[in-house]
Design a protein around this motif. Structure first.
Motif, PDB file in Angstrom:
ATOM      1  N   SER A 129       0.837  -1.206   0.000  1.00 34.54           N
ATOM      2  CA  SER A 129       0.000   0.000   0.000  1.00 34.54           C
ATOM      3  C   SER A 129       0.872   1.255   0.000  1.00 34.54           C
ATOM      4  CB  SER A 129      -0.923   0.009   1.220  1.00 34.54           C
ATOM      5  OG  SER A 129      -0.171   0.010   2.420  1.00 34.54           O
TER       6      SER A 129
ATOM      7  N   HIS B 235       2.017   1.929  -3.560  1.00 31.38           N
ATOM      8  CA  HIS B 235       0.878   2.384  -4.372  1.00 31.38           C
ATOM      9  C   HIS B 235       0.544   3.853  -4.083  1.00 31.38           C
ATOM     10  CE1 HIS B 235      -0.510  -1.058  -6.680  1.00 31.38           C
ATOM     11  NE2 HIS B 235      -0.339  -1.835  -5.630  1.00 31.38           N
TER      12      HIS B 235
ATOM     13  N   ALA C 275      -4.226   1.510  -2.978  1.00 31.32           N
ATOM     14  CA  ALA C 275      -3.533   1.617  -1.685  1.00 31.32           C
ATOM     15  C   ALA C 275      -4.534   1.546  -0.542  1.00 31.32           C
ATOM     16  CB  ALA C 275      -2.746   2.927  -1.622  1.00 31.32           C
ATOM     17  N   GLN C 276      -5.646   2.223  -0.709  1.00 31.35           N
ATOM     18  CA  GLN C 276      -6.672   2.235   0.338  1.00 31.35           C
ATOM     19  C   GLN C 276      -7.295   0.853   0.532  1.00 31.35           C
ATOM     20  OE1 GLN C 276     -10.189   4.755  -0.346  1.00 31.35           O
ATOM     21  NE2 GLN C 276      -9.759   5.693   1.641  1.00 31.35           N
TER      22      GLN C 276
ATOM     23  N   LEU D 191      -5.773  -1.940   0.111  1.00 33.30           N
ATOM     24  CA  LEU D 191      -4.774  -2.788   0.756  1.00 33.30           C
ATOM     25  C   LEU D 191      -4.548  -2.421   2.220  1.00 33.30           C
ATOM     26  CD1 LEU D 191      -2.217  -2.896  -2.174  1.00 33.30           C
ATOM     27  CD2 LEU D 191      -3.425  -4.886  -1.240  1.00 33.30           C
ATOM     28  N   ASP D 192      -4.818  -1.173   2.582  1.00 33.89           N
ATOM     29  CA  ASP D 192      -4.592  -0.731   3.957  1.00 33.89           C
ATOM     30  C   ASP D 192      -5.706   0.242   4.355  1.00 33.89           C
ATOM     31  OD1 ASP D 192      -3.377  -0.523   6.378  1.00 33.89           O
ATOM     32  OD2 ASP D 192      -1.505   0.355   5.659  1.00 33.89           O
TER      33      ASP D 192
ATOM     34  N   THR E  85      -2.324   6.489   4.581  1.00 28.32           N
ATOM     35  CA  THR E  85      -2.893   6.165   3.272  1.00 28.32           C
ATOM     36  C   THR E  85      -4.198   6.906   3.035  1.00 28.32           C
ATOM     37  OG1 THR E  85      -1.851   3.985   3.256  1.00 28.32           O
ATOM     38  CG2 THR E  85      -3.763   4.287   1.821  1.00 28.32           C
TER      39      THR E  85
END
Length: 462
Positions: A265, A268, A291-292, A294-295, A301
């Motif tokens: 993340s 990304h 990214a969001q 993934l995390d 993020t």
């Protein structure tokens, strides 16, 4: 073949079932190694540690956890130590109905903690690939450190640098240094150092020529240890974008980093920032949203997803995103700062001021937060408050580095074009790290203005 919905997983921290409750480090280590292994599986979404571990020591319904993290499978487990014996259980659960896809129990002697972690990580990865993804067996990737204490220090360092405050940078540097004292070949700790000193040119008090040069040295040390370290190439991307302004090289760095680790993340969101600053808005939003996903619980993020929306021209969505995250976490100054700046961009100065005041306090007076708040006070005619902040910034500059863009911004708000231009020229000469950010937002550097003409003359044109 497995459906698309099944290609997502969150690995929760394992539960310590030992009578002494003294195996927390091992429980976290097992989960970490599994995450590290699974992130290398192509086409599998693996939620980042910071979000997955948010449920540690909480009695949460797994279906609710799955909904929050937006995954269809959850891996949970437990560890029980008795003397020199370990009993480890792991189960892969389908979120939709709570059913077990598979479960396993491992009884081992406690001789080599890392060998046990590798064995279990490989077994779980292999089971996941064969039973869920119908793909070949997994290969356990290279471990970055064999020392659990060094690894723990590295995680603490990462936590503190992402606060983006001068104090956070200082604490992060201490943790990275301690990690390297324990394990001098810990490549990720060098990258942590590179981030601290490079990003310290934004929100810390590090001169760009010193910070980025030293950061480059640390990145190269990491690459000597591990030439395929994804985080090193992402850090190179930041170096090339914000200091050397070599857009092509930065692009190559970020893309190679994601090729090496598509489930990061952090990479990304950094690539999303690069894309939005080079005005490739559609791609930037796509990367930010990856990214969001993934995390989803990361303060760093989520804040920068809002920033990407802002720079991409989706100002309402940016404000909503930043407001929403502040309802969850009100302690990150960057969120308040960027919400305030977004309000300014659409003329909502009175709404911006409270956010900027909080940003100044939480950041312990970061230069750009002071400058932006001072400028707002000048804009609405509160000269006394504005002058007080301006004097605070000038006093600060007597003992530490203050980015020239901060003084440029204040003089812009005051309507002093000639002085603002002088400060912008100084920012160019110093390679002020904020210049790329300013160059990319029409409110900060208006198109067709003398300020933009100056930046184009200085090579900030793309």
């Amino acid at each position: 073949r497995a459906t698309e919905a099944a290609k997502s997983i969150a690995v929760l921290s394992f539960v310590d079932m030992s009578p002494e409750k003294d195996q927390e480090y091992f429980c976290d280590g097992i989960a970490e190694e599994i995450i590290h292994t699974l992130t290398r599986i192509k086409n599998l979404k693996v939620v980042a540690r910071s979000s997955a571990f948010a449920f540690k020591n909480k009695q949460a319904d797994l279906r609710e956890v799955g909904r929050i993290l937006d995954v269809e499978t959850i891996l949970e487990g437990s560890i029980r130590k008795s003397g020199e014996c370990l009993r480890i259980t792991a189960q892969l659960i389908k979120v939709s109905d709570g059913s077990h896809i598979w479960s396993e129990r491992y009884d081992r002697d406690l001789k080599d903690v890392f060998a046990i972690q590798d064995e279990i990580s490989r077994a779980i990865a292999d089971n996941l690939k064969v039973k869920v993804l119908n793909e070949p067996m997994a290969i356990v990737p290279k471990r970055h450190s064999e020392n659990i204490e060094a690894y723990s220090l590295y995680l603490k360092g990462m936590y503190h640098w992402q606060k983006l405050t001068a104090d956070g940078y200082r604490k992060a540097a201490e943790y990275f240094e301690q990690a390297l004292q324990i394990d001098p070949n810990y490549a990720l700790a060098y990258i942590g150092f590179a981030y601290v000193i490079g990003m310290g040119t934004f929100w810390g008090n590090v001169l760009p020529h010193e910070g980025w040069t030293k950061g480059n040295e640390y990145i190269n040390k990491a690459l000597i240890i591990d030439s395929r370290l994804a985080e090193a190439y992402s850090a190179l991307g930041d170096l090339n974008a914000f200091y050397f302004r070599n857009w092509k090289e930065a692009e190559d760095n970020f893309q190679y980093a994601l090729e090496l680790n598509p489930n990061s993340s952090q990479i990304h969101i950094e690539y999303a920032i690069f894309l939005v600053l080079t005005r490739r808005y559609k791609e930037a939003v796509s990367e930010a949203e990856k990214a969001q996903q993934l995390d989803p619980l990361s303060v760093f993020t989520n804040t920068y997803v809002g920033v990407v929306y802002d720079y991409a021209g989706q100002i309402d969505k940016a404000i909503n995103e930043l407001r929403m995250y502040l309802s969850i976490n009100q302690n990150f100054f960057i969120t308040h700062f960027h919400l305030g700046r977004a309000y300014i961009a659409i003329g909502m100065i009175k709404e911006a001021i409270p956010e900027l005041e909080i940003a100044v306090d939480l950041s312990d007076g970061a230069s750009l937060t002071i400058a932006t708040l001072s400028g707002c006070y000048y804009f609405i005619g509160k000269k006394d408050q504005a002058d007080s902040l301006f004097e605070r910034l000038k006093k600060k500059s007597e003992t530490e580095y203050v980015p020239a863009t901060s003084f440029y911004l204040i003089h812009r708000f005051m309507g002093e074009e000639a002085t603002a231009l002088d400060w912008l020229k100084k920012a160019c000469d110093e390679h002020d790290s904020f210049l790329v950010w300013f160059r990319s937002h029409p409110f900060l550097i208006p198109e067709g203005s003398k300020y933009m003409a100056l930046l184009k003359e200085e090579g900030l044109d793309y």
